[in-house]
Design a protein around this motif. Structure first.
Motif, PDB file in Angstrom:
ATOM      1  N   UNK A 160      36.137  45.583  34.201  1.00  0.00           N
ATOM      2  CA  UNK A 160      37.582  45.225  34.543  1.00  0.00           C
ATOM      3  C   UNK A 160      37.764  43.804  34.601  1.00  0.00           C
ATOM      4  N   UNK A 161      36.787  42.934  35.207  1.00  0.00           N
ATOM      5  CA  UNK A 161      36.886  41.762  35.217  1.00  0.00           C
ATOM      6  C   UNK A 161      37.083  40.891  33.424  1.00  0.00           C
ATOM      7  N   UNK A 162      36.277  41.672  32.931  1.00  0.00           N
ATOM      8  CA  UNK A 162      36.416  41.151  31.449  1.00  0.00           C
ATOM      9  C   UNK A 162      37.655  41.168  30.959  1.00  0.00           C
ATOM     10  N   UNK A 163      38.357  42.412  31.293  1.00  0.00           N
ATOM     11  CA  UNK A 163      39.726  42.497  31.025  1.00  0.00           C
ATOM     12  C   UNK A 163      40.746  41.600  31.389  1.00  0.00           C
ATOM     13  N   UNK A 164      40.544  41.469  32.695  1.00  0.00           N
ATOM     14  CA  UNK A 164      41.457  40.457  33.526  1.00  0.00           C
ATOM     15  C   UNK A 164      41.327  38.912  33.005  1.00  0.00           C
ATOM     16  N   UNK A 165      39.941  38.465  32.438  1.00  0.00           N
ATOM     17  CA  UNK A 165      39.905  37.466  31.784  1.00  0.00           C
ATOM     18  C   UNK A 165      40.788  37.437  30.508  1.00  0.00           C
ATOM     19  N   UNK A 166      40.763  38.473  29.691  1.00  0.00           N
ATOM     20  CA  UNK A 166      41.434  38.491  28.488  1.00  0.00           C
ATOM     21  C   UNK A 166      42.856  38.490  28.661  1.00  0.00           C
ATOM     22  N   UNK A 167      43.281  39.264  29.707  1.00  0.00           N
ATOM     23  CA  UNK A 167      44.754  39.437  30.082  1.00  0.00           C
ATOM     24  C   UNK A 167      45.176  37.944  30.142  1.00  0.00           C
ATOM     25  N   UNK A 168      44.669  37.263  31.153  1.00  0.00           N
ATOM     26  CA  UNK A 168      44.863  35.942  31.608  1.00  0.00           C
ATOM     27  C   UNK A 168      45.141  35.081  30.616  1.00  0.00           C
ATOM     28  N   UNK A 169      44.381  35.142  29.473  1.00  0.00           N
ATOM     29  CA  UNK A 169      44.404  34.110  28.373  1.00  0.00           C
ATOM     30  C   UNK A 169      45.338  34.776  27.343  1.00  0.00           C
ATOM     31  N   UNK A 170      45.599  35.952  27.244  1.00  0.00           N
ATOM     32  CA  UNK A 170      46.738  36.348  26.195  1.00  0.00           C
ATOM     33  C   UNK A 170      48.259  36.298  26.890  1.00  0.00           C
TER      34      UNK A 170
END
Length: 162
Positions: free
Chosen positions: A50-60
């Protein structure tokens, strides 16, 4: 942090993540002092999908692109092999190996669009393991083989993997 400092000095917008707010703030200050844009920061635990997904969403959402992904998450616990629990092994692989795998998978479409690069930081223990560094050596060896495999996909998709 050193890699981010060099990128910032060259004018790149960097994004850094850590579990420790204090460590993250210290790193962000050093990177900003190197020149260039202030880094985007995220207090996350890359052991968690979930945190990896949050980081990706932040960048995207925040930046819209990713040119370089540097996987250099944390350190594993060292110690006597016979005293290292399954939980300690799982924790080491969750952070260092699976964090790398997950972030590479999540960011791959953006890296492909940018004809970007993935840099996976392991260690020499992948080739020369020590008796008290079994988890780290094993994670590093797994990362090295993962990187070699991913580089084959990168050749097809225009993404450099080291």
């Amino acid at each position: 942090r050193g890699i981010a400092e060099v990128f910032a000095r060259e004018g790149a917008q960097t994004v850094i993540a850590a579990t420790s707010e204090r460590n993250l703030a210290t790193a962000a200050e050093a990177i900003a002092a190197a020149g260039g844009p202030k880094p985007v920061t995220a207090i996350l635990d890359l052991r968690r999908l979930e945190d990896c997904q949050k980081l990706h969403a932040l960048v995207k959402k925040g930046l819209g692109r990713c040119d370089v992904l540097v996987n250099n998450a944390g350190a594993t616990k060292a110690g006597n092999f016979l005293e290292l629990s399954d939980d300690t092994w799982q924790d080491g692989f969750a952070l260092k190996f699976f964090g790398c795998v997950r972030l590479s998978r999540l960011f791959w479409p953006m890296l492909k669009d940018a004809q970007g690069s993935v840099v996976n930081i392991g260690g020499g223990a992948a080739r020369t393991p020590g008796a008290d560094f079994t988890i780290g050596a094993s994670c590093n060896a797994a990362m090295a083989n993962f990187s070699k495999s991913l580089s084959r996909l990168g050749m097809k998709d225009g993404v450099t993997v080291n």
